[in-house]
Write an enzyme that holds these catalytic residues in place. Structure first.
Site, mmCIF file in Angstrom:
data_model
loop_
_atom_site.group_PDB
_atom_site.id
_atom_site.type_symbol
_atom_site.label_atom_id
_atom_site.label_comp_id
_atom_site.label_asym_id
_atom_site.label_seq_id
_atom_site.Cartn_x
_atom_site.Cartn_y
_atom_site.Cartn_z
ATOM 1 C CG HIS A 108 4.554 -0.585 4.286
ATOM 2 N ND1 HIS A 108 4.406 -1.272 3.099
ATOM 3 C CD2 HIS A 108 5.652 0.214 4.110
ATOM 4 C CE1 HIS A 108 5.376 -0.914 2.266
ATOM 5 N NE2 HIS A 108 6.136 -0.006 2.842
ATOM 6 C CG HIS A 179 10.176 -2.336 3.764
ATOM 7 N ND1 HIS A 179 11.216 -1.436 3.688
ATOM 8 C CD2 HIS A 179 9.128 -1.735 3.177
ATOM 9 C CE1 HIS A 179 10.789 -0.330 3.094
ATOM 10 N NE2 HIS A 179 9.529 -0.481 2.769
ATOM 11 C CD GLU A 311 9.226 -2.164 -0.363
ATOM 12 O OE1 GLU A 311 8.022 -2.064 -0.058
ATOM 13 O OE2 GLU A 311 9.939 -1.173 -0.582
HETATM 14 C C1 GLA Z 1 7.863 1.571 0.817
HETATM 15 C C2 GLA Z 1 7.099 2.660 0.164
HETATM 16 C C3 GLA Z 1 7.862 3.929 0.300
HETATM 17 C C4 GLA Z 1 8.170 4.219 1.739
HETATM 18 C C5 GLA Z 1 8.923 3.079 2.327
HETATM 19 C C6 GLA Z 1 9.188 3.295 3.800
HETATM 20 O O1 GLA Z 1 8.897 1.162 0.054
HETATM 21 O O2 GLA Z 1 6.784 2.399 -1.171
HETATM 22 O O3 GLA Z 1 7.112 4.988 -0.239
HETATM 23 O O4 GLA Z 1 6.988 4.397 2.459
HETATM 24 O O5 GLA Z 1 8.207 1.900 2.151
HETATM 25 O O6 GLA Z 1 9.730 4.549 4.072
#
Ligand code: GLA
Length: 347
Positions: A108, A179, A311
């Site tokens: 991210h 997100h 997402e």
């Molecule tokens: C995304 C990732 C997850 C986790 C979340 C935040 O969705 O795919 O594995 O890291 O973000 O906790």
């Protein structure tokens, strides 16, 4: 009712810069709140089948809690959403090393991604706010100055429209998403939410969630949501730890443009959320890492599986997977992605 946008102060950053909170009310009285810190959607109030408004996203009441750390509630993710295997990639013969902030991998956008920066906000005429951010060359290890825009529109039809654009002065990977964690009941777990994913395939991944590079059918697996199924119905068939979904699905699409990616129905309240996107993939994440340590709005404790994310994205680790659609943006090109979250009810 008349649509309106109001601005209040949400708090100040450690360096003294003020942070704004925008409240957009549409003509139906449904309300979106978004801050220019991380362009985080903090509240989203939409009607249930009786017309009662309820807040359907996870988040906090105040900036201090966002600054104290959280698992990406409501924010824009960039420069590259999801994971980059081994926290490195090679572009035009040069290898770039990024922060390994998720085991051996980059997640991210790194230690201070687009979720943790202050954006410039310009409210527009039509219930939109235009957010802009300039990511400097070398930020979090990525090459090139990236000018990013996110236009968020809260329409009178209860649609949250997210339009992203970006340009660069050097070749760089770009993969932006939002997100938000949704809970259409506004409380409790999301296991009974009925999900349809318009995805016949997914990208299998290793134990650290880096795709193997294959694209496999969902048929005959607990990842088959082509027929509407309660989210939690097949958790016991998943080999994930912690339990739940954290998978990238390949959206079925006939061509370019917006395609339906998902439809979620919450039986108690009748709320429905549909997701349309220009992206090839969507990460279904069911709040597996929530563990009850975070206390959110209205004092609600965020236990495991109390929110889910959809997402919309290019595939994880695309930068190291030549067979996946490319996420490289070059000077002169414009990155564009549009995602629409549409809310309605079923009686
Ligand atoms: C995304 C990732 C997850 C986790 C979340 C935040 O969705 O795919 O594995 O890291 O973000 O906790």
């Amino acid at each position: 009712m008349k649509a309106s946008i109001t601005k209040t102060q949400f708090g100040v950053l450690q360096d003294g810069r003020p942070v704004e909170l925008y409240t957009i009310s549409n003509a139906k009285g449904a309300v979106l709140k978004v801050t220019n810190y991380g362009t985080i959607i903090t509240e989203l109030h939409v009607p249930d089948r009786a017309g009662r408004l309820g807040d359907v996203v996870l988040g906090f009441d105040n900036l201090a809690q966002y600054l104290a750390g959280h698992p990406y509630f409501g924010c824009t993710i960039g420069r590259v959403a999801n994971r980059i295997g081994g926290a490195k990639f090679t572009l035009d013969g040069k290898t770039y090393t990024l922060a390994a902030n998720d085991g051996p991998n980059h997640l991210h956008g790194g230690l201070k991604g687009f979720d943790k920066v202050l954006w410039q906000a310009e409210p527009q005429q039509n219930g939109s706010i235009k957010f802009t951010y300039t990511s400097p060359d070398g930020e979090e290890g990525y090459p090139g100055t990236l000018n990013v825009t996110v236009v968020m529109t809260w329409t009178d039809q209860n649609e949250l429209v997210l339009e992203y654009t970006a340009t660069t002065d050097k070749p760089t990977p770009v993969n932006l998403t939002n997100h938000s964690y949704f809970n259409l009941a506004g409380e409790g777990d999301i296991l009974g939410h009925v999900l349809m994913l318009s995805a016949s395939h997914y990208t299998p991944a290793d134990a650290t969630l880096i795709p193997t590079g294959e694209i496999r059918p969902v048929a005959g697996t607990p990842l088959d949501f082509t027929t509407p199924t309660p989210i939690g119905a097949r958790f016991d068939q998943l080999d994930t730890n912690p339990r739940g979904y954290d998978h990238n699905f390949v959206i079925n699409r006939a061509g370019k443009g917006l395609a339906l990616a998902a439809r979620v129905f919450e039986p108690k309240t009748g709320r429905v959320m549909e997701v349309f996107t220009t992206e090839p993939g969507v990460q279904l994440y069911t709040g597996n890492f929530l563990n009850g340590t975070l206390k959110g709005k209205r004092g609600v404790v965020y236990a495991q599986h109390t929110g889910f994310c959809l997402e919309t994205q290019h595939f994880p680790d695309a930068v190291n997977k030549p067979t996946f659609p490319s996420i490289i943006l070059r000077p002169g090109q414009t990155y564009q992605q549009t995602t629409v979250y549409r809310f309605s009810v079923r009686v």
